[in-house]
Scaffold this active site. Structure first.
Site, mmCIF file in Angstrom:
data_model
loop_
_atom_site.group_PDB
_atom_site.id
_atom_site.type_symbol
_atom_site.label_atom_id
_atom_site.label_comp_id
_atom_site.label_asym_id
_atom_site.label_seq_id
_atom_site.Cartn_x
_atom_site.Cartn_y
_atom_site.Cartn_z
ATOM 1 N N GLU A 130 -6.645 14.761 -4.304
ATOM 2 C CA GLU A 130 -5.504 15.502 -4.852
ATOM 3 C C GLU A 130 -4.200 15.232 -4.179
ATOM 4 O OE1 GLU A 130 -5.612 17.895 -7.554
ATOM 5 O OE2 GLU A 130 -3.683 17.085 -7.209
ATOM 6 N N VAL A 133 -1.511 12.171 -5.107
ATOM 7 C CA VAL A 133 -0.307 12.020 -5.887
ATOM 8 C C VAL A 133 0.331 13.393 -5.644
ATOM 9 C CG1 VAL A 133 0.304 12.005 -8.301
ATOM 10 C CG2 VAL A 133 -1.676 10.764 -7.543
ATOM 11 N N ILE A 137 1.369 19.394 -4.955
ATOM 12 C CA ILE A 137 1.281 19.855 -6.330
ATOM 13 C C ILE A 137 -0.203 19.372 -6.947
ATOM 14 C CG2 ILE A 137 2.284 19.609 -8.626
ATOM 15 C CD1 ILE A 137 4.732 18.327 -7.480
ATOM 16 N N GLY A 188 15.571 11.766 7.661
ATOM 17 C CA GLY A 188 14.038 11.533 7.644
ATOM 18 C C GLY A 188 13.284 11.579 6.263
ATOM 19 N N ASP A 202 5.190 2.750 -4.051
ATOM 20 C CA ASP A 202 4.443 3.983 -4.033
ATOM 21 C C ASP A 202 4.353 4.668 -5.303
ATOM 22 O OD1 ASP A 202 3.908 6.404 -2.099
ATOM 23 O OD2 ASP A 202 5.543 7.000 -3.206
ATOM 24 N N LYS A 206 0.688 5.760 -7.672
ATOM 25 C CA LYS A 206 0.496 6.956 -8.192
ATOM 26 C C LYS A 206 0.523 6.858 -9.690
ATOM 27 C CE LYS A 206 2.860 9.275 -4.196
ATOM 28 N NZ LYS A 206 4.106 9.383 -3.772
#
Ligand code: NAP
Length: 444
Positions: A130, A133, A137, A188, A202, A206
């Protein structure tokens, strides 16, 4: 009363996320035991350097550099090291040993999901990710479990906080990409080497995971068409804003109909899985996702539209998703029930990007001459791309005494192939100075 069972938990990695997971395992042991139906004992934490300072004060004796030994003796393994190796080998060894595995490693799941799932199925253990991704959430479980009796037709996700922060900065301050990136690095939100985020890699990992679960088919990273945001300019953002749009980097997984149009029907012409900068109407729910937040917007045949919103990264938020998977996996061991598994009964093909169907925004710098608009409109019509709106702004250069016009066109939905052919033909017109931008539009 029967004695509560103790399950041994091996934690691999104690960085941003791992340290928070260790903290919760120790501080909330009572709560976790009551929810899991078993005591979850943190048996050890594998790291590279046992003496490195940690975000959380943890007993020194928990740390080890011998990840192999730790995994051998565990009921549950949480992999939060990142990277492909040794994470992959350790996860496979853990599952072969009968341990359930929880990971946040999107790169590994997107690259090697089929092997990992096959091994989990063979061993009869749960493999959960979980956290891979959209951080905190809860999105994979709703897709896999809550929507398993529905048919998902489309998923649109803002699943990379760094790029959302950068685009949001550009939208709110008018900054150029490089300045917004520097600001994200200063705060950051972006790494020193931001390539994986800004080039969309990235988000592509996902997208592959979201598409696989949504369409019950294993999509690989190679199935994902990927464009990042490094070529989005302040002028693109300003023009989009002027036309009532905001630009977001979206991960999109969408079922295509037999004729190549978005139908939401039961035909299996393929699934378009892609990541690219996208114009969204400013009133679309995803347009209101600011800063480094994430959100996933789902359309399903019966449920209609759903939106999931929250923090997509950060140690604590991501640890929350890891703990949810951990309790669920622990319960499956306690109840000796079947591991929760993804299904791959869909077997829909991945569609090439040329088959993707969407609306487009096209910016053109054209000579200010009579008949230009009609010639351009005719070219669009000849290629089967219908224009929804066309706006013209005249620019006068007082120095050279010349005039040019900026045209902003938004099309109705058309295939990528038709759009590419149209743009190619438009470039060949003698009245075109430059094609300033071609961006995809969703949500109109
Ligand atoms: P991180 O801060 O870089 O921490 C990595 C940890 O793994 C460190 O403790 C490191 O040990 C350990 N490690 C790395 N290679 C190792 C090896 N070969 N052997 C033993 N230990 C090793 O990473 P993170 O940000 O916590 O992310 C962990 C995972 O969660 C990644 O897959 C990431 O993609 C995913 N994730 C992260 C976030 C987030 O917000 N950070 C969000 C969602 C998903 P040392 O400390 O000794 O170097």
């Amino acid at each position: 009363m029967t004695e509560m069972r103790t399950l041994k938990v091996a934690l691999l990695g104690c960085g941003n996320v791992g340290a928070q997971v260790a903290r919760i395992l120790i501080d909330d042991a009572g709560m976790l035991a009551s929810r899991a139906g078993a005591r979850l004992e943190l048996a050890g934490i594998a790291v590279r350097d046992v003496d490195a300072p940690r975000d959380v004060d943890l007993p020194r004796e928990l740390f080890t550099t011998d990840a192999d030994a730790l995994v051998r003796d565990a009921d549950l393994v949480i992999e939060l090291m990142g990277g492909i190796e040794p994470a992959r080998t350790l996860i496979l060894a853990a599952m072969r040993n009968g341990a359930c595995v929880i990971t946040g490693n999107k790169a590994l799941v997107a690259k090697d999901g089929p092997t990992l799932h096959e091994e989990a199925d063979k061993a009869g253990v749960q493999l959960s990710y979980e956290a891979a991704v959209a951080g905190a959430i809860p999105i994979l479980r709703p897709i896999r479990d809550s929507l398993s009796g529905d048919r998902i037709t489309r998923v649109l996700g803002i699943v990379n906080g760094t790029t959302n922060f950068i685009l949001d900065q550009m939208d709110t301050t008018g900054a150029q990409f490089a300045d917004a990136l520097a600001e994200a690095q200063r705060l950051g939100y972006a790494e020193a080497d931001p390539t994986a985020d800004v080039e969309g890699h990235d988000a592509a990992s996902k997208a592959a995971i979201l598409a696989s679960l949504s369409f019950h088919t294993r999509f690989a990273l190679e199935d994902v068409y990927c464009e990042g945001i490094s070529s989005v300019t302040a002028a693109d953002i300003a023009a989009a804003k002027d036309a009532g749009f905001v630009i977001k980097l979206l991960a999109i997984a969408e079922k295509l109909g037999a004729e190549g149009t978005k139908t939401g029907t039961k035909t299996d012409a393929g699934v378009s899985v892609r990541v690219h900068p996208t114009l969204l109407p400013r009133e679309h729910p995803l347009a209101a996702v600011h800063g480094a937040f994430n959100a996933v917007f789902i359309e399903a045949e019966n449920a209609g539209e759903l939106m999931f919103y929250g923090q997509g990264a950060g140690g604590k938020p991501t640890a929350s998703a890891v703990m949810g998977d951990l309790v669920s996996a622990a319960r499956s061991l306690v109840l000796d029930g079947p591991g929760r598994a993804e299904t791959t009964t869909g077997q829909v093909p991945a569609a090439p990007i040329s088959a993707a169907v969407t609306s487009y925004y096209i910016g053109l710098d054209v000579a200010d001459q009579p008949g230009v608009l009609a010639r351009i409109a005719q070219l669009f019509a000849e290629h089967g791309v219908s224009i929804e709106t066309m706006r013209q702004t005249i620019h006068r250069d007082s120095g050279s005494q010349t005039e040019s016009a900026e045209l902003r066109i938004v099309t109705h939905r058309a295939s990528e192939a038709a759009l590419a052919a149209t743009v190619q033909a438009v470039k060949g017109l003698d009245v075109i100075n430059t094609v300033t931008s071609v961006l995809r539009v969703e949500g109109v």
